[in-house]
Write a protein that holds these residues in place. Structure first.
Motif, mmCIF file in Angstrom:
data_model
loop_
_atom_site.group_PDB
_atom_site.id
_atom_site.type_symbol
_atom_site.label_atom_id
_atom_site.label_comp_id
_atom_site.label_asym_id
_atom_site.label_seq_id
_atom_site.Cartn_x
_atom_site.Cartn_y
_atom_site.Cartn_z
ATOM 1 N N ILE A 123 0.501 -1.613 -0.067
ATOM 2 C CA ILE A 123 -0.235 0.179 0.190
ATOM 3 C C ILE A 123 0.761 1.425 -0.050
ATOM 4 O O ILE A 123 0.261 2.471 -0.744
ATOM 5 C CB ILE A 123 -0.771 -0.232 1.296
ATOM 6 N N LYS A 124 2.295 1.618 0.564
ATOM 7 C CA LYS A 124 2.892 2.735 0.696
ATOM 8 C C LYS A 124 3.700 2.752 -0.817
ATOM 9 O O LYS A 124 3.735 4.164 -1.057
ATOM 10 C CB LYS A 124 3.679 2.285 1.904
ATOM 11 N N LYS A 125 3.554 1.553 -0.793
ATOM 12 C CA LYS A 125 4.309 1.858 -2.614
ATOM 13 C C LYS A 125 3.661 2.315 -3.118
ATOM 14 O O LYS A 125 3.815 3.070 -4.926
ATOM 15 C CB LYS A 125 4.973 0.394 -2.889
ATOM 16 N N SER A 126 1.758 1.853 -3.113
ATOM 17 C CA SER A 126 1.616 2.298 -4.701
ATOM 18 C C SER A 126 0.970 3.552 -4.777
ATOM 19 O O SER A 126 1.364 4.268 -4.284
ATOM 20 C CB SER A 126 -0.267 1.307 -3.875
ATOM 21 N N LYS A 127 0.655 3.597 -6.534
ATOM 22 C CA LYS A 127 0.986 5.288 -6.441
ATOM 23 C C LYS A 127 -0.560 5.878 -6.719
ATOM 24 O O LYS A 127 -1.625 4.961 -6.836
ATOM 25 C CB LYS A 127 0.723 5.122 -8.036
ATOM 26 N N ASP A 128 -0.001 7.015 -6.336
ATOM 27 C CA ASP A 128 -1.866 7.432 -6.150
ATOM 28 C C ASP A 128 -2.341 6.834 -6.984
ATOM 29 O O ASP A 128 -4.041 7.943 -6.386
ATOM 30 C CB ASP A 128 -1.885 8.990 -5.372
ATOM 31 N N LYS A 129 -2.444 6.994 -7.972
ATOM 32 C CA LYS A 129 -3.067 7.142 -9.479
ATOM 33 C C LYS A 129 -3.648 5.718 -9.952
ATOM 34 O O LYS A 129 -4.622 6.137 -10.726
ATOM 35 C CB LYS A 129 -2.591 7.884 -10.856
ATOM 36 N N ASP A 130 -3.393 5.010 -9.011
ATOM 37 C CA ASP A 130 -3.677 3.326 -9.554
ATOM 38 C C ASP A 130 -5.093 3.421 -8.082
ATOM 39 O O ASP A 130 -5.297 2.963 -7.053
ATOM 40 C CB ASP A 130 -2.707 2.577 -8.639
ATOM 41 N N GLN A 131 -5.872 3.689 -9.058
ATOM 42 C CA GLN A 131 -7.320 3.813 -8.098
ATOM 43 C C GLN A 131 -8.602 2.774 -8.585
ATOM 44 O O GLN A 131 -7.857 1.943 -9.287
ATOM 45 C CB GLN A 131 -8.032 5.327 -7.916
ATOM 46 N N TYR A 132 -9.417 2.321 -7.468
ATOM 47 C CA TYR A 132 -9.995 1.135 -7.150
ATOM 48 C C TYR A 132 -10.982 1.650 -7.126
ATOM 49 O O TYR A 132 -11.471 2.739 -6.193
ATOM 50 C CB TYR A 132 -9.555 0.312 -6.067
ATOM 51 N N ASP A 133 -12.633 0.568 -8.036
ATOM 52 C CA ASP A 133 -14.117 1.213 -7.995
ATOM 53 C C ASP A 133 -14.091 -0.007 -6.071
ATOM 54 O O ASP A 133 -15.693 0.709 -5.542
ATOM 55 C CB ASP A 133 -14.697 0.194 -9.075
ATOM 56 N N LEU A 134 -13.866 -0.907 -5.987
ATOM 57 C CA LEU A 134 -14.062 -1.707 -5.018
ATOM 58 C C LEU A 134 -12.178 -1.813 -4.186
ATOM 59 O O LEU A 134 -11.365 -2.492 -4.909
ATOM 60 C CB LEU A 134 -14.643 -2.576 -4.973
ATOM 61 N N ILE A 135 -12.656 -1.989 -2.860
ATOM 62 C CA ILE A 135 -11.744 -2.363 -2.085
ATOM 63 C C ILE A 135 -11.907 -3.311 -0.771
ATOM 64 O O ILE A 135 -12.493 -2.414 -0.099
ATOM 65 C CB ILE A 135 -10.606 -1.332 -1.650
#
Length: 211
Positions: A123-135
């Motif tokens: 999660i820390k390394k995830s880029k903010d632009k990598d967004q999801y409809d459902l988590i």
């Protein structure tokens, strides 16, 4: 044959360096994954996730993130309801992934990616632009959520990764002898998300919906 032996047939036992003893059982065709004698996937959790995901208002999900794959109960349900969704599953223990692939319905393909990683690090390394409809957050160390997953910084990062009008399902542990702990966690969640609701309850856990 003892009655208990008729009801519950052990299929396989694996010792993991991460989770200790992992057992897979079948019970009249129903499958359950246990980690250190605590049920983690399958069994009664199929009903829990069916009701939780069926209760979502979203008609379409393009991208979904599942933190804590286990026996892939969540991934299976998302795939059944949203067959076109691209799903990323993050699981720390590769031995659990092997069981999910062998005994459950977990299959990796162009639409289902499994990452063997610590969810906190990922999660820390995830880029903010990598967004999801459902988590979906289904992280447990035996009976309890790992400490990092109940921290403000972790929840705020989840919010950043959520698309506009997206939803989060968070499977929280619940201690009957200490209900105030859950109340404090719920209050913290309300400071981060505009909508927080418990949508499913068992004795030792609560499924929460965040928006």
């Amino acid at each position: 044959m003892p009655f208990d032996g008729f009801l519950k047939k052990r299929i396989v036992t694996i010792n993991s360096n991460i989770n200790g003893e992992i057992k897979f059982y079948s019970w009249f065709g129903k499958k359950t994954l246990y980690v250190n004698s605590v049920a983690q996937s399958g069994g009664e959790y199929v009903r829990m996730w069916n009701k939780s995901i069926d209760g979502l208002k979203k008609l379409n999900i393009e991208k979904s993130l599942v933190l804590g794959v286990g026996g892939a109960t969540v991934i299976e349900k998302i795939r059944d309801k949203y067959p076109e969704a691209i799903i990323t599953g993050v699981e720390l223990d590769h031995q659990i992934i092997k069981i999910a692939q062998r005994f459950f319905r977990l299959k990796t393909d162009a639409k289902t990616k499994i990452v063997v990683s610590n969810a906190e690090t990922w999660i820390k390394k995830s880029k903010d632009k990598d967004q999801y409809d459902l988590i979906v957050v289904d992280l447990f160390l035996t009976k309890y959520n790992p400490e990092f997953s109940r921290k403000e910084n972790f929840l705020k990062k989840l919010k950043i990764l959520l698309r506009e009008n997206g939803e989060i399902l968070y499977n929280s542990h619940f201690r009957p002898d200490s209900p105030e702990e859950f109340g404090e966690f719920e209050e913290m969640c309300r400071k981060i998300f505009s909508f927080v609701k418990v949508i499913f309850s068992y004795r030792y856990n609560r499924v929460m919906l965040f928006k």
